[in-house]
Design an enzyme around this catalytic site. Sequence first.
Site, mmCIF file in Angstrom:
data_model
loop_
_atom_site.group_PDB
_atom_site.id
_atom_site.type_symbol
_atom_site.label_atom_id
_atom_site.label_comp_id
_atom_site.label_asym_id
_atom_site.label_seq_id
_atom_site.Cartn_x
_atom_site.Cartn_y
_atom_site.Cartn_z
ATOM 1 N N ASP A 11 4.494 -2.687 0.423
ATOM 2 C CA ASP A 11 4.938 -1.354 0.018
ATOM 3 C C ASP A 11 6.406 -1.276 0.386
ATOM 4 O O ASP A 11 6.764 -1.412 1.551
ATOM 5 C CB ASP A 11 4.160 -0.278 0.789
ATOM 6 C CG ASP A 11 2.674 -0.261 0.413
ATOM 7 O OD1 ASP A 11 2.317 -0.860 -0.611
ATOM 8 O OD2 ASP A 11 1.885 0.345 1.157
ATOM 9 N N ASP A 130 -6.286 4.739 -7.329
ATOM 10 C CA ASP A 130 -6.452 5.208 -5.952
ATOM 11 C C ASP A 130 -7.623 6.190 -5.963
ATOM 12 O O ASP A 130 -7.584 7.171 -6.713
ATOM 13 C CB ASP A 130 -5.187 5.940 -5.468
ATOM 14 C CG ASP A 130 -3.971 5.025 -5.409
ATOM 15 O OD1 ASP A 130 -4.154 3.799 -5.278
ATOM 16 O OD2 ASP A 130 -2.838 5.534 -5.503
#
Lengths: 258, 201
Positions: A11, A130
Site C-alpha cells: 500500500d 472490499d
Amino acid sequence: MLTKRIIACMDVRDGQVVKGVQFQQLRHAGDPAELARRYNVEGIDEVVVLDITATLETRQALARTIHAVAREIFLPLTVGGGIRSEDDAAAAIDAGADKVSLNTAALRNPALITALARRYGSQAVIVAIDAKRRTDPAAGGGDYAVFVRSGTSDAARDAAEWAREAESRGAGEILLTSMDRDGTRSGFDCGMTRAVADAVNIPVIASGGAGGLEHFAEVFTDGCADAALAASIFHYADTSVTELKKYLREQGIPVRIC
Amino acid sequence: MIALIDYGAGNLTSVRKALTALDAEYMTPSSPDELHGVTGVIVPGVGHFAATAALEGGWRDAIHASTERGTPLLGICVGMQWLFEGSEEAPEVRGLGALQGRVRRLKGDAARRMKIPHVGWNALDLPRPSTLLAGLESGAYVYFTHSYAAPVTDDCIGATTHVEPFAAAVERKNVFGVQFHPEKSSDAGLQILRNFLGIAR
C-alpha cells in the site's frame, strides 16, 4: 501442476509503503523498490502496488513508484488505487504494470471492466472487492457486503453476486479483501473466500488477515483461493516468503520454490 | 539488433524492460522493410489471437522471409501461437505456419477447480535438451496467463500440464516460441531470453 500464488501487496502513499489496521492507523513500512527487490529474492510470485490515497484524494497511481518497482522485478505487477478511466489504466500499464486493479470505478462504471478487457485482455483486469460480513444477513443483500471508496461506503451489493457480474463483464481475476480481517493477523476469512470462489470460474486472490503460516494453508484448502495476498507480515520480515512456501509444500500445497 | 514487433496487441513495456536489463540492442520497426539486417525477431503478444490479423500482409511476408534467411524468431504467448497454422480462437485469421498444428482452447476441470484461463506459475517438463531452454531443469516454474495453447508435437521442447499437456515451449531450427511470459518469470524467464539473445547475435 499450477501452483498457489503468494502475492505481496504494497500500500503506497507519497511514494512510501504504509500499512494500517482495518483500513486505519497507517504506519510506514519502507521503500517500494527495495521491498520488491527483497520479495523477488525470497521467491514471491507477484507484487501488487496499491495507491491507497488515490481514491480519496483523486490522485492517479504514482507512475514513478510503478516504474521503480517494475525496474527491480521480472514478475507480474498489478497496480490499483484510483484507476477510474481507460487513461488511468493506460498510464499504469505504460509505467510497467501488467494488470490493473479496479475497485470503486468498476462498481460505478462496470463498462470500464469490459473496455479494459477488450483493450488489454482479461488477464490484465482485476476487480478488487472490499467486503465484510453482514451482521444481519437475514435483512437481505447477501452474506457479505461490498464497500467502496477505501472501505468508507456501503455499495449495497453482495460480494459473490458482484464477483459473478465482474467476471461476466470481462474481469480476469478477483481480489477479495476481508475488511473485518485486514491487518488483524487473525487469519483470512475462508468462508467469504470460498463463497466467492464458488460463484466464479476465474482465479480468486484472498486478502486480509494473514498472520501465521497456517492461515495461508487454510485459505488455499478451506477457502479454495487460487492466490493469497499479504502485506504487513512480509514488510516487517516477520515471515519470509521462503519460509512460508517451504511450510506450504510440507502441507502438500503446490507452490513455486525457486 | 533485435526487432521487437509492435502490432498493437497489448503491452510491450515488460518485454522492453527485460531486454534492457539483459543489455540487448533492440528496436521496434515501424515498417516491415526494417527487418532486413536484424539478427533476431521477437513477436510478443497478449490477449486475443484475432489481434495477429494486424500482422497479415507486409509483416507476415517480411517475418517469413527473415526466418527463411535463417534469422532467429521468438514468439511469446499469442506470438508463439501465431507461429502455428491458426487458432480456434479466431479461425478466420491465419498463423505464420512455420510450425505444424493448430492452437486449441484449454480444457478446465470444474470438479478439481482447474480453471480457464490458466493463470499462474506452472512447471515445465523438458522432454529433450534444447537451445532455448538451456540451463533450465525439468520442473522449472514459469508464469502463464492464457486460455488457448498449441498441441505437443515433435517441436515441443517444454510441456506443461493443465488438465491436459500442451506445448509450453517450441523449437524448430531457428523458430522458437514460449506460451508463458519469460519477461514475467523471474530468473528462469531471464535465462530463456538470454539464451535467445545468444542465438540471435
